[in-house]
Enzyme design. Sequence first.
Site, PDB file in Angstrom:
ATOM      1  CB  CYS A   1     -19.000   1.213   9.760  1.00 29.89           C
ATOM      2  SG  CYS A   1     -17.401   1.793   9.381  1.00 29.89           S
TER       3      CYS A   1
ATOM      4  CE  LYS B   1      -4.060  -0.211   2.121  1.00 30.66           C
ATOM      5  NZ  LYS B   1      -5.048  -0.028   3.317  1.00 30.66           N
TER       6      LYS B   1
ATOM      7  CD  GLU C   1     -16.007   2.215   3.237  1.00 33.92           C
ATOM      8  OE1 GLU C   1     -16.223   1.764   2.066  1.00 33.92           O
ATOM      9  OE2 GLU C   1     -15.395   2.049   4.269  1.00 33.92           O
TER      10      GLU C   1
ATOM     11  CE  LYS D   1     -18.063   5.632  13.650  1.00 29.56           C
ATOM     12  NZ  LYS D   1     -18.595   6.245  12.625  1.00 29.56           N
TER      13      LYS D   1
END
Length: 470
Positions: free
Chosen positions: A281, A37, A156, A225
């Site tokens: 998520c 990466k 996203e 969150k």
Amino acid sequence: MPIRIAVVGSGYVGLVAGACFADLGHEVILVDNDQKKLAALRDGQVPIHEKFLPELLNRHRGQRLTFSDDLKEAARLSSVIFVAVGTPPTERGDADLSYVESVAREISGGVDQYKVIVEKSTVPVYTSEWVRRIILRNGADPETFDVASNPEFLREGTAVTDFLFPDRIVIGCDSARSAEVLREVYAPMTDGSYYLRPESIPQPDRAVIPPPIIVTSTKSAELIKHASNAFLAMKISFINAVASVCESVGADVNQVVNGVGTDSRIGRRFLNPGIGYGGSCFPKDVLAFRAVARECGYDFRLLDEVMRINEDQRQRFLRKIHHALWTLRGKKLAVLGLAFKGGTDDIRESPALHLVESLLQEGSAITAYDPAAMERAREVLGSKIEFASSPYEAAHDADALLILTEWEEFANLDLNQIRKELRYPIVIDGRNLYDPELMAAQGFTYYSVGRAASHPDGVPSGLLRNGKKA
Ligand SMILES: NC(=O)c1ccc[n+]([C@@H]2O[C@H](COP(=O)([O-])OP(=O)(O)OC[C@H]3O[C@@H](n4cnc5c(N)ncnc54)[C@H](O)[C@@H]3O)[C@@H](O)[C@H]2O)c1
């Protein structure tokens, strides 16, 4: 004033956060332990599909944005260290915090003067205490660091704009000093100066400028969150349950959503009936929140039901496919959409992929098309399915067309061409992208979620071959 920032983990969150911090004017070191990466990033490649990310990386690469695999050195050179590594679920459903722990351990050696270590990853309440303990255990002086929480709410597909134009910025800090540092990091956004720059990323609709900053304790920020994601998942499961009732009584869930969602107390967003939530998520965060609550002595059974409805929604969709096609062995199906939602190439926990696997198990042959996720899907599915270069190629000679991801492109298909390509004009839409009456008028037998099936001339499914009675 530019701040020296290290962002650990160059995935969906870390890469976007790092690029955006650089765009705010900070000096950023992006750290990852994945050499491939890092090499790709240094080489100018963009490993994920996100609007505006290539522009930001091009603008700052090698200048305000550098890449490294040396976490200790990056920590030493920075005043603020954002930890954005993965927190996947364990087999028991709680969050696997081993990546966070290993980062905390490695950072310790670089904590030689005051630094703020910030949890950007989604973590259970109490994680900040553990991170502090690990750093102390590895020899850091307690006066030289604070641990804070700054949860990330980006989605996203719209990650860059979500990051730079958030509804709010939450910072959880247990000391005034760390709160001050984090306020400074976000100052170009909260004082509005970033948005006045000619080269700033274009403002999306509904942007709150400047975004409010909410300062809480670290524990509250960690909970904000988890509670936010659990609530959004609950909204999706709620409307999917309502869709099932609509199907039973012959009501139209889209009409119900319009009526319910216009109530400002409820809101229209996240009331999209479909094949259930997925992604990296919601599934893991609902599970993790459930596990944290249990550990703390609260039996959060509402979340069990949210997960059960979500799973059931996929099974219901499978039954719908059976209802439309009867048997599945040997059927050729066109699948539009493999990503877990439109606008991204992420296939983690994608309901579309789960459905594809189930259909393969039942003996169907699948040709799929996705505007961005085919490369990643190929890594998982290999040669188990065929990949097409357009929706029309996927539809060619198929027994039915399934829409599994809400890409904009799929809402604007040339229906004439699709009908001509299909062996039978049957569309089973898991994302409610089309109007049932319009589809019937175009000659399709059309199934969707929470709405009655529609048939051309009222003729039931499967009795038409290319728009003509068989
Ligand atoms: N993806 C989202 O939409 C989103 C949104 C908000 C919050 N989050 C949370 O952010 C966190 C990261 O999610 P993601 O989707 O970016 O994950 P990701 O898997 O895309 O990226 C994680 C990165 O961390 C790197 N990494 C792992 N261990 C490391 C180590 N010891 N040192 C350096 N690098 C290391 C990995 O190589 C990878 O590149 C998770 O906790 C997630 O729940 C994700």
